[in-house]
Design an enzyme around this catalytic site. Structure first.
Site, PDB file in Angstrom:
ATOM      1  CB  CYS A  84      -0.997  -0.064   1.149  1.00 38.54           C
ATOM      2  SG  CYS A  84      -2.440   0.929   0.812  1.00 38.54           S
ATOM      3  CG  HIS A 181      -2.987  -3.154   4.198  1.00 41.02           C
ATOM      4  ND1 HIS A 181      -2.091  -2.533   5.046  1.00 41.02           N
ATOM      5  CD2 HIS A 181      -3.579  -2.166   3.489  1.00 41.02           C
ATOM      6  CE1 HIS A 181      -2.138  -1.231   4.861  1.00 41.02           C
ATOM      7  NE2 HIS A 181      -3.041  -0.975   3.918  1.00 41.02           N
ATOM      8  CD  GLU A 183      -0.167  -5.233   6.390  1.00 38.30           C
ATOM      9  OE1 GLU A 183      -0.047  -5.763   5.264  1.00 38.30           O
ATOM     10  OE2 GLU A 183      -0.578  -4.069   6.566  1.00 38.30           O
TER      11      GLU A 183
HETATM   12  N1  GLN Z   1      -3.622   6.328   0.832  1.00 41.20           N
HETATM   13  C1  GLN Z   1      -2.396   6.061   1.536  1.00 41.20           C
HETATM   14  C2  GLN Z   1      -1.222   6.831   0.934  1.00 41.20           C
HETATM   15  O1  GLN Z   1      -1.354   7.391  -0.096  1.00 41.20           O
HETATM   16  C3  GLN Z   1      -2.077   4.587   1.539  1.00 41.20           C
HETATM   17  C4  GLN Z   1      -3.067   3.841   2.372  1.00 41.20           C
HETATM   18  C5  GLN Z   1      -2.519   2.618   3.019  1.00 41.20           C
HETATM   19  O2  GLN Z   1      -1.308   2.396   3.069  1.00 41.20           O
HETATM   20  N2  GLN Z   1      -3.413   1.829   3.576  1.00 41.20           N
HETATM   21  O3  GLN Z   1      -0.182   6.859   1.491  1.00 41.20           O
END
Ligand code: GLN
Length: 203
Positions: A84, A181, A183
């Site tokens: 992410c 994610h 994890e």
């Molecule tokens: N929207 C977040 C970002 O741009 C990422 C979201 C996440 O890691 N769950 O950093």
């Protein structure tokens, strides 16, 4: 084998736990450490960059200058898993539909274009079953939290998974990135894939 979890902000403890589970399931005797400092990042064999807020993680690591070291270590071949926000930081090109091209610090090693917050805001977070052939036939539960998507990939980037026609997991050499994610599930297969990369490198 020492695996570092970049511990500035985000889902740090969850990655720590899942990495330990994955090592145990593979019967590998490895150490998992939370890393923040230059000297700590110097001695690891693989790095996980967690999800959270990419602007915050990027800002801290550029202020303390670890961003350069991480980039150098990845170029030298150190395997890395970015999830992410971690994936966003690895990308060479990042934009946001609302603000356009973003001005944030990036590690910038993966030949991909990312759209941040591609599904909308926090309340548009969701889960979906994903096909990820490289880790086996059984579907993987993808947890998407204010997630990005990968809009373009360069010729050296392997697409590992799509959600409909959106690319949500990629691999470029020993660099693995997921928009979701891993994890936050009880499935260690993405972490195992990453650990296999470290094993290949140490052999
Ligand atoms: N929207 C977040 C970002 O741009 C990422 C979201 C996440 O890691 N769950 O950093």
């Amino acid at each position: 084998m020492i695996i570092g979890i970049l511990a500035y902000q985000g889902a740090i403890e969850e990655h720590l736990k899942m990495t330990k589970i994955a090592l145990e399931s593979m019967k590998i005797n490895g150490e998992v450490k939370l890393v923040k400092k230059y000297d700590e990042i110097k001695e690891i064999n693989g790095l996980i960059i967690p999800g959270g807020e990419s602007t915050t993680i990027g800002k801290i690591s550029s202020l303390n200058q670890t961003i350069q070291l991480i980039k150098q270590r990845i170029y030298e071949g150190m395997p890395v898993l970015g999830t992410c926000a971690g994936l966003i930081l690895l990308a060479k090109r990042v934009y946001d539909r609302v603000i356009g091209e973003v001005r944030q610090s990036l590690i910038g090693v993966m030949d991909i274009t990312i759209e941040r917050n591609a599904f909308g805001r926090q309340r548009e977070s969701f889960e979906a079953d994903l096909e990820i052939p490289i880790i086996g036939e059984k579907k993987f539960r993808g947890v998407f939290i204010r997630a990005p998507v990968i809009r373009e990939v360069g010729p050296n980037v392997e697409v590992l998974s799509r959600l409909g026609n959106l690319i949500v997991a990629v691999k470029q050499g020993s660099i693995i990135g997921t928009a979701f994610h891993p994890e936050l599930t009880d499935d260690p297969r993405i972490h195992q894939l990453f650990i296999k990369e470290i094993c290949n490198r140490l052999l």
